[in-house]
Design an enzyme around this catalytic site. Structure first.
Site, mmCIF file in Angstrom:
data_model
loop_
_atom_site.group_PDB
_atom_site.id
_atom_site.type_symbol
_atom_site.label_atom_id
_atom_site.label_comp_id
_atom_site.label_asym_id
_atom_site.label_seq_id
_atom_site.Cartn_x
_atom_site.Cartn_y
_atom_site.Cartn_z
ATOM 1 C CG LEU A 135 50.235 43.270 53.868
ATOM 2 C CD1 LEU A 135 50.879 42.768 55.159
ATOM 3 C CD2 LEU A 135 51.209 44.160 53.112
ATOM 4 C CG ASP A 136 50.769 40.330 47.239
ATOM 5 O OD1 ASP A 136 49.633 40.767 46.959
ATOM 6 O OD2 ASP A 136 51.811 40.713 46.672
ATOM 7 N NE ARG A 137 48.639 31.012 50.885
ATOM 8 C CZ ARG A 137 47.719 30.073 50.754
ATOM 9 N NH1 ARG A 137 46.796 30.181 49.816
ATOM 10 N NH2 ARG A 137 47.721 29.007 51.540
ATOM 11 C CB THR A 139 53.517 40.370 51.498
ATOM 12 O OG1 THR A 139 53.861 40.279 50.120
ATOM 13 C CG2 THR A 139 54.133 41.632 52.081
ATOM 14 N NE ARG A 235 55.215 39.076 44.650
ATOM 15 C CZ ARG A 235 54.184 38.244 44.626
ATOM 16 N NH1 ARG A 235 53.005 38.607 45.153
ATOM 17 N NH2 ARG A 235 54.306 37.052 44.077
#
Length: 290
Positions: A135-137, A139, A235
């Site tokens: 997961l992105d930072r 998210t 995104r």
């Protein structure tokens, strides 16, 4: 972190070599080599055994996965940690925003890895960090972390085969169509290390399914399911079709309702890596449609 597994050999399994039995049970070559090098890693009826020995009906096979050292260069740090589920083989974490999952040059002691290292240090246990889904930072939401090399190998294999079902919730700007499929390849944006873009010449295939759940005040609540797992896929895809996620600092830096992208991993479904039982987890997002 130690894991002990026991097997009672049935008539159908009799006549099988221990190594073949373990491979059929999901043990990778790497794990079997580790067991061979571990004192009492493989016990047959209480005695050390070779992987080439044959099994008989009624035999008691005991496997000891022993990892005596923790991951190197991950500093324990007392950070918020929301554990949704834990057993001997895995953890389900509900990750907050502003938390990277891996340490890096600029994120030395503020990551999920640091938080888990602290958690197991307080329990007096070694821990090797194996985060399965990325997961992105910023998210938020559900992540799977494996607790030993057997579950780690099995879960990683499931992830590669797209056998872990993941669904997301997001807030997008505008009135998103009722449902649809975005099939548009994604590539790294030229002259950028971080940004991605839709690129039909150089991109890798990327497919996202979406459903609008609600719409009000100029924003849509959207459910999304990934068919592929490209970096920043949701995104980039939502911006590509004209409905960017609110609060996305890279692709839509509009912070009127949220200071980070409104993207949340809300549902995970998969087979347990050791028992084979079906598992499903859900977590509501920390934000709401305005």
């Amino acid at each position: 972190m130690n894991r002990v597994l026991t097997y009672e050999i049935t008539a159908e399994q009799a006549g099988t070599k221990i190594g073949d039995f373990l491979r059929r049970a999901g043990y990778s070559r790497h794990v079997i080599i580790h067991l061979k090098k571990t004192e009492n890693g493989i016990l047959l009826n209480g005695e050390w055994a070779y992987v080439g020995q044959f099994l008989k009906e009624g035999d008691h096979l005991e496997i000891r996965i022993i990892e005596s050292e923790s991951s190197e260069q991950i500093v324990p740090a007392e950070l918020p940690l929301d554990i949704v589920y834990e057993d001997e083989d895995l953890l389900i974490i509900n990750k907050p925003a502003d938390m990277p999952i891996h340490p890096s040059i600029n994120n030395y002691n503020n990551t999920l890895a640091n938080a888990l290292m602290w958690y197991y240090q307080q329990k007096g246990e070694t821990f090797v960090y194996r985060c399965i889904n990325r997961l992105d930072r910023d998210t938020t939401g559900l992540l799977i972390v494996a607790k030993n090399m057997l579950s780690g190998g099995s879960l990683s294999d499931m992830s590669k085969k797209r056998e872990i079902q993941r669904e997301y919730l997001a807030i997008a700007e505008g009135e998103v169509p009722q449902e649809g499929v975005i099939d548009a390849p994604i590539a790294r944006k030229e002259e950028s290390v971080i940004e991605r873009c839709v690129d039909f010449e150089k991109g890798d295939r990327a497919v996202t399914h979406y459903w609008r759940l609600d719409y009000r005040n100029g924003y849509s609540l959207v459910r999304l399911k990934l068919e592929t797992g490209r970096t920043h896929q949701i995104r980039v895809h939502m911006k590509y079709i004209g409905y960017p996620l609110t609060g996305d600092y890279l692709y839509n830096p509009d912070y009127r309702i949220l200071d980070h992208q409104a993207l949340h991993s809300w549902k995970l479904a998969f087979r347990h890596p050791v028992t084979g039982a079906q598992m499903q987890f859900k977590a509501d997002p920390p934000w709401k449609l305005p």
